[in-house]
Write an enzyme that holds these catalytic residues in place. Structure first.
Site: not given
Length: 383
Positions: A58-59
């Site tokens: 999810s970066c």
């Protein structure tokens, strides 16, 4: 655990702290830090090099948020306009771009009934068609719940409609290429050799186990928001195996399958909060808008309001805001963590930007901050 790489004078304590954080880690990791536009920490551990790359989980959402804010800064997109203005087929007139960025749109997952599973998540048109036809599960803007997978397709389709480029293409041409980043959403075949496989020595409980635990607490596991999120999580669990295969690297899943290294993550955030080699992505005023917390005071959606959450998520506009489970460098920071412990953020007050990547996704998000982060976060805070 052997540590390699360099630090500038005055940052020796960060190197020591990185080594401490990695002592018990069975995987490889990278840590890069920029300060005032200069690379001051460039470290890696294990069998990696600084050029190695890994799935960022999810970066990746931070990459997409950056694209949206660049378009807003250019006057090509208004975050307070209805999504329908850019995506006419989108059925709900009440959802704005702001709602997408703050996980308050009411579209937190792909329900099983939509037919989107681990294979279909690779099909951009199928995913966006489902989302366009979906009705929000709550009134947009009145509650929030993490849109773990749908965030990328929702925000990404708005980017595609505004620019005519896929989200990965726009990121490459507008962010990665000007800054010389080894960072992709949709990995070219000739970069595949860089990518290290991911694994976890501490996997999170599966959706079925979680549902059983919640039912034992008296939570209504058939409540629509909870059921949708758990079904979406089941699809995500199947998709995780794709992240070690070429097809999962080549596709664009802009909530989760960005690929890159710590140097490039740190360099991107450095160019958000300041100038890097003549490039600045956002002005200071836009950064202030992007980093302002948006979900404080909003209730959790549906049955999640009744579930004890010791480390609740906080969101600004597309990024995570600091919280005990992801403190970054304090109240002025913004960025995004990734499943298992990947992390990237910028802190305008200190001029520091950080990228941390790892092959071992051992972080349990429900237990607080990743223990691997804490030593070097403390060392940076003391500088």
């Amino acid at each position: 655990m052997s540590v390699f790489g360099t630090v500038r004078p005055g940052y020796e304590t960060v190197r020591e702290a990185f080594a401490i954080g990695q002592e018990e880690d069975e995987g490889d990791a990278q840590l890069a830090v920029y300060r005032d536009g200069r690379l001051v920490v460039d470290l890696w551990s294990g069998s990696w090099s600084g050029e190695s790359a890994v799935i960022l989980m999810s970066c990746t959402k931070g990459l997409m948020a950056t694209c949206v804010h660049m378009l807003a800064q250019q006057g090509r997109l208004d975050i307070d306009v209805a999504v329908q203005a850019y995506w006419p087929e989108f059925s709900s007139p009440d959802v704005t771009v702001r709602h997408l960025l703050t996980h308050s749109a009411g579209l937190p997952g792909f329900a099983k009934s939509t037919g989107i599973d681990a294979r279909k998540i690779l099909d951009w048109e199928a995913c966006t068609d489902v989302l366009a036809a979906s009705e929000p599960l709550w009134k947009p803007g009145t509650a929030y719940r993490y849109h773990a997978l749908t965030f990328g397709h929702l925000v990404g389709e708005v980017i595609r409609r505004v620019t005519g480029q896929t989200p990965g293409e726009f990121f490459r041409s507008s962010v990665a290429e000007p800054l010389g980043l080894a960072l992709w959403v949709g990995l070219p075949a000739d970069e595949e050799h860089r990518v290290a496989p991911i694994f976890s020595t501490n996997p999170l409980p599966g959706a079925d186990e979680t549902l059983a635990q919640l039912a034992s607490l008296g939570i209504d596991v058939n409540e629509p928001v909870l059921r949708t999120v758990m079904e979406d999580r089941q699809a995500g669990e199947g998709a995780e195996s794709l992240f070690n295969r070429r097809e999962g690297h080549a596709a664009e899943i802009p909530a989760a399958n960005g690929i890159g290294n710590a140097r490039s993550l740190a360099r991107m955030y450095a160019a958000l909060i300041g100038e890097v080699d003549g490039v600045r992505l956002l002005g200071a005023d836009r950064v202030a808008v992007a980093a302002t917390p948006q979900t404080d005071g909003l209730p959790a959606a549906g049955a999640f309001a009744a579930i004890p959450t010791p480390h609740p998520l906080r969101f600004s506009l597309g990024y995570e805001a600091p919280r005990p489970g992801n403190p970054m460098l304090g109240s002025t920071s913004f960025g995004h963590s990734g499943l298992g412990g990947r992390l990237a953020f910028g802190d305008p007050a200190s001029g520091i930007a950080v990228g941390y990547t790892c092959t071992n996704g051992s972080w349990n998000v429900y237990e607080g901050a990743d223990p691997r982060w804490l030593p070097w976060l403390a060392a940076l805070g003391d500088l």
